[in-house]
Design a protein around this motif. Sequence first.
Motif, PDB file in Angstrom:
ATOM      1  N   ILE A  22       0.949  -1.017   0.098  1.00 26.99           N
ATOM      2  CA  ILE A  22      -0.110   0.055   0.051  1.00 26.99           C
ATOM      3  C   ILE A  22       0.989   1.312   0.031  1.00 26.99           C
ATOM      4  CG2 ILE A  22      -1.575   1.257   1.394  1.00 26.99           C
ATOM      5  CD1 ILE A  22      -2.926  -1.390   2.091  1.00 26.99           C
ATOM      6  N   TYR A  23       2.003   1.346   0.672  1.00 22.56           N
ATOM      7  CA  TYR A  23       3.003   2.409   0.850  1.00 22.56           C
ATOM      8  C   TYR A  23       3.492   2.417  -0.719  1.00 22.56           C
ATOM      9  CZ  TYR A  23       7.232   4.969   1.717  1.00 22.56           C
ATOM     10  OH  TYR A  23       8.173   5.953   1.522  1.00 22.56           O
ATOM     11  N   PHE A  24       4.029   1.469  -1.282  1.00 25.15           N
ATOM     12  CA  PHE A  24       4.575   1.492  -2.565  1.00 25.15           C
ATOM     13  C   PHE A  24       3.617   2.305  -3.529  1.00 25.15           C
ATOM     14  CE2 PHE A  24       8.007  -1.607  -1.693  1.00 25.15           C
ATOM     15  CZ  PHE A  24       8.754  -0.641  -1.025  1.00 25.15           C
ATOM     16  N   GLU A  31       1.607  13.062  -6.675  1.00 28.09           N
ATOM     17  CA  GLU A  31       2.002  14.001  -7.629  1.00 28.09           C
ATOM     18  C   GLU A  31       3.332  14.546  -7.373  1.00 28.09           C
ATOM     19  OE1 GLU A  31       0.430  15.318 -10.146  1.00 28.09           O
ATOM     20  OE2 GLU A  31      -1.343  13.888  -9.744  1.00 28.09           O
ATOM     21  N   LYS A  32       4.076  14.264  -6.101  1.00 21.54           N
ATOM     22  CA  LYS A  32       5.323  14.905  -5.854  1.00 21.54           C
ATOM     23  C   LYS A  32       6.545  14.021  -6.533  1.00 21.54           C
ATOM     24  CE  LYS A  32       4.461  16.756  -1.156  1.00 21.54           C
ATOM     25  NZ  LYS A  32       4.538  16.400   0.436  1.00 21.54           N
ATOM     26  N   VAL A  33       7.522  14.493  -6.576  1.00 24.16           N
ATOM     27  CA  VAL A  33       8.757  13.891  -7.181  1.00 24.16           C
ATOM     28  C   VAL A  33       9.409  13.128  -5.936  1.00 24.16           C
ATOM     29  CG1 VAL A  33      11.107  14.077  -8.293  1.00 24.16           C
ATOM     30  CG2 VAL A  33       8.929  15.336  -9.124  1.00 24.16           C
ATOM     31  N   LEU A  34       9.679  12.048  -5.828  1.00 26.11           N
ATOM     32  CA  LEU A  34      10.293  11.351  -4.791  1.00 26.11           C
ATOM     33  C   LEU A  34      11.689  10.693  -5.185  1.00 26.11           C
ATOM     34  CD1 LEU A  34       9.930  10.300  -1.703  1.00 26.11           C
ATOM     35  CD2 LEU A  34       9.187   8.083  -2.558  1.00 26.11           C
ATOM     36  N   TYR A  35      12.552  11.040  -4.559  1.00 25.07           N
ATOM     37  CA  TYR A  35      13.936  10.539  -4.699  1.00 25.07           C
ATOM     38  C   TYR A  35      14.173   9.461  -3.759  1.00 25.07           C
ATOM     39  CZ  TYR A  35      14.468  15.249  -6.872  1.00 25.07           C
ATOM     40  OH  TYR A  35      14.243  16.254  -7.713  1.00 25.07           O
ATOM     41  N   VAL A  36      14.071   8.284  -4.513  1.00 25.18           N
ATOM     42  CA  VAL A  36      14.257   7.036  -3.526  1.00 25.18           C
ATOM     43  C   VAL A  36      15.480   6.709  -3.160  1.00 25.18           C
ATOM     44  CG1 VAL A  36      11.955   6.012  -4.601  1.00 25.18           C
ATOM     45  CG2 VAL A  36      14.306   5.786  -5.840  1.00 25.18           C
ATOM     46  N   ASN A  39      15.213   8.600   0.369  1.00 29.35           N
ATOM     47  CA  ASN A  39      14.320   8.314   1.110  1.00 29.35           C
ATOM     48  C   ASN A  39      14.522   6.907   2.116  1.00 29.35           C
ATOM     49  OD1 ASN A  39      12.042   7.972   2.466  1.00 29.35           O
ATOM     50  ND2 ASN A  39      10.526   8.107   0.619  1.00 29.35           N
ATOM     51  N   LEU A  40      14.821   7.353   3.375  1.00 30.35           N
ATOM     52  CA  LEU A  40      15.182   6.253   4.335  1.00 30.35           C
ATOM     53  C   LEU A  40      13.937   5.088   4.301  1.00 30.35           C
ATOM     54  CD1 LEU A  40      17.065   4.883   6.289  1.00 30.35           C
ATOM     55  CD2 LEU A  40      15.998   6.539   8.095  1.00 30.35           C
ATOM     56  N   LEU A  41      12.721   5.708   4.430  1.00 32.45           N
ATOM     57  CA  LEU A  41      11.571   4.887   4.519  1.00 32.45           C
ATOM     58  C   LEU A  41      11.511   3.627   3.534  1.00 32.45           C
ATOM     59  CD1 LEU A  41       9.336   4.100   6.404  1.00 32.45           C
ATOM     60  CD2 LEU A  41       8.007   5.910   5.250  1.00 32.45           C
ATOM     61  N   PHE A  42      11.711   4.179   2.217  1.00 33.46           N
ATOM     62  CA  PHE A  42      11.739   3.428   0.976  1.00 33.46           C
ATOM     63  C   PHE A  42      12.649   2.342   1.161  1.00 33.46           C
ATOM     64  CE2 PHE A  42      13.781   2.247  -3.172  1.00 33.46           C
ATOM     65  CZ  PHE A  42      12.516   1.999  -3.804  1.00 33.46           C
ATOM     66  N   TRP A  43      13.860   2.409   1.560  1.00 30.61           N
ATOM     67  CA  TRP A  43      14.948   1.567   1.664  1.00 30.61           C
ATOM     68  C   TRP A  43      14.529   0.437   2.849  1.00 30.61           C
ATOM     69  CZ3 TRP A  43      18.203   0.199  -1.872  1.00 30.61           C
ATOM     70  CH2 TRP A  43      18.456   1.233  -2.708  1.00 30.61           C
ATOM     71  N   ILE A  91      22.203   0.776   3.234  1.00 34.14           N
ATOM     72  CA  ILE A  91      22.115   1.643   2.004  1.00 34.14           C
ATOM     73  C   ILE A  91      21.300   2.663   2.401  1.00 34.14           C
ATOM     74  CG2 ILE A  91      21.374   1.746  -0.385  1.00 34.14           C
ATOM     75  CD1 ILE A  91      22.368  -1.204  -0.620  1.00 34.14           C
ATOM     76  N   GLY A  92      20.331   2.544   2.860  1.00 33.75           N
ATOM     77  CA  GLY A  92      19.201   3.563   3.204  1.00 33.75           C
ATOM     78  C   GLY A  92      20.015   4.447   4.329  1.00 33.75           C
ATOM     79  N   PHE A  93      20.453   3.984   5.348  1.00 33.78           N
ATOM     80  CA  PHE A  93      21.005   4.934   6.343  1.00 33.78           C
ATOM     81  C   PHE A  93      22.063   5.642   5.758  1.00 33.78           C
ATOM     82  CE2 PHE A  93      19.042   2.067   9.445  1.00 33.78           C
ATOM     83  CZ  PHE A  93      18.437   3.041  10.003  1.00 33.78           C
ATOM     84  N   ILE A  94      23.163   5.377   4.797  1.00 34.22           N
ATOM     85  CA  ILE A  94      24.098   6.001   4.341  1.00 34.22           C
ATOM     86  C   ILE A  94      23.696   6.917   3.163  1.00 34.22           C
ATOM     87  CG2 ILE A  94      26.092   5.282   2.723  1.00 34.22           C
ATOM     88  CD1 ILE A  94      26.649   2.846   4.079  1.00 34.22           C
ATOM     89  N   TRP A  95      22.757   6.639   2.197  1.00 33.54           N
ATOM     90  CA  TRP A  95      22.391   7.496   1.170  1.00 33.54           C
ATOM     91  C   TRP A  95      21.252   8.397   1.818  1.00 33.54           C
ATOM     92  CZ3 TRP A  95      21.898   3.636  -3.525  1.00 33.54           C
ATOM     93  CH2 TRP A  95      23.123   3.308  -3.939  1.00 33.54           C
ATOM     94  N   SER A  96      20.442   8.257   2.659  1.00 39.01           N
ATOM     95  CA  SER A  96      19.293   9.073   2.950  1.00 39.01           C
ATOM     96  C   SER A  96      19.765  10.410   3.767  1.00 39.01           C
ATOM     97  CB  SER A  96      18.585   8.499   4.012  1.00 39.01           C
ATOM     98  OG  SER A  96      19.021   8.197   5.052  1.00 39.01           O
ATOM     99  N   ASP A  97      19.057  11.304   3.364  1.00 31.68           N
ATOM    100  CA  ASP A  97      19.081  12.638   4.046  1.00 31.68           C
ATOM    101  C   ASP A  97      19.041  12.661   5.348  1.00 31.68           C
ATOM    102  OD1 ASP A  97      20.165  13.948   1.624  1.00 31.68           O
ATOM    103  OD2 ASP A  97      18.050  14.492   0.924  1.00 31.68           O
ATOM    104  N   ARG A  98      19.652  13.643   6.116  1.00 36.30           N
ATOM    105  CA  ARG A  98      19.395  13.793   7.491  1.00 36.30           C
ATOM    106  C   ARG A  98      18.015  14.250   7.615  1.00 36.30           C
ATOM    107  NH1 ARG A  98      22.624  13.825  12.059  1.00 36.30           N
ATOM    108  NH2 ARG A  98      24.506  13.476  11.089  1.00 36.30           N
ATOM    109  N   LYS A  99      17.485  15.223   6.928  1.00 38.09           N
ATOM    110  CA  LYS A  99      16.209  15.756   7.085  1.00 38.09           C
ATOM    111  C   LYS A  99      15.378  15.428   5.880  1.00 38.09           C
ATOM    112  CE  LYS A  99      13.694  20.174   7.633  1.00 38.09           C
ATOM    113  NZ  LYS A  99      14.006  21.585   7.499  1.00 38.09           N
ATOM    114  N   GLN A 100      14.369  14.541   6.259  1.00 39.30           N
ATOM    115  CA  GLN A 100      13.249  14.021   5.254  1.00 39.30           C
ATOM    116  C   GLN A 100      12.189  15.021   5.041  1.00 39.30           C
ATOM    117  OE1 GLN A 100      13.767  10.858   3.695  1.00 39.30           O
ATOM    118  NE2 GLN A 100      15.407  10.612   4.560  1.00 39.30           N
ATOM    119  N   LEU A 101      12.164  15.206   3.696  1.00 38.98           N
ATOM    120  CA  LEU A 101      11.235  16.298   3.194  1.00 38.98           C
ATOM    121  C   LEU A 101      10.000  15.273   2.302  1.00 38.98           C
ATOM    122  CD1 LEU A 101      13.582  19.126   1.889  1.00 38.98           C
ATOM    123  CD2 LEU A 101      12.215  18.987   4.107  1.00 38.98           C
ATOM    124  N   TYR A 102       8.853  15.736   2.931  1.00 39.31           N
ATOM    125  CA  TYR A 102       7.592  14.767   2.073  1.00 39.31           C
ATOM    126  C   TYR A 102       6.902  15.724   1.073  1.00 39.31           C
ATOM    127  CZ  TYR A 102       9.386  11.000   4.953  1.00 39.31           C
ATOM    128  OH  TYR A 102      10.199   9.957   5.683  1.00 39.31           O
TER     129      TYR A 102
END
Length: 102
Positions: A22-24, A31-36, A39-43, A91-102
């Motif tokens: 459901i999340y995917f 409509e937003k552009v999501l940089y996977v 995004n830590l939650l994606f990983w 990978i998620g913890f290394i690549w994700s931003d410190r501040k998640q913008l939704y």
Amino acid sequence: MIEFQSLPYIAAATFIVISISIYFVEILNTEKVLYVKKNLLFWISVGLLLYYIGNIPFRILRNYYEYLTDATILVLLNIILAVIMNICFIIGFIWSDRKQLY
């Protein structure tokens, strides 16, 4: 306490797989552009999805073929799935931003 309790595990794992699906779908319909990559939650979702989709069938079979099959195959599969899940987390913890913008 002696028998392996698979029904609660299978029910919870199925619920997690449905929730991640459901999340995917929600990500794809937004409509937003999501940089996977960022995004830590994606990983975390990818890691959990891969682990539970690979583990649910073997948990179901584990009760029926416990004495017929060699247990090392199940242990190796569980270790491989756990390593894949943890690699996705890393990978998620290394690549994700410190501040998640939704």
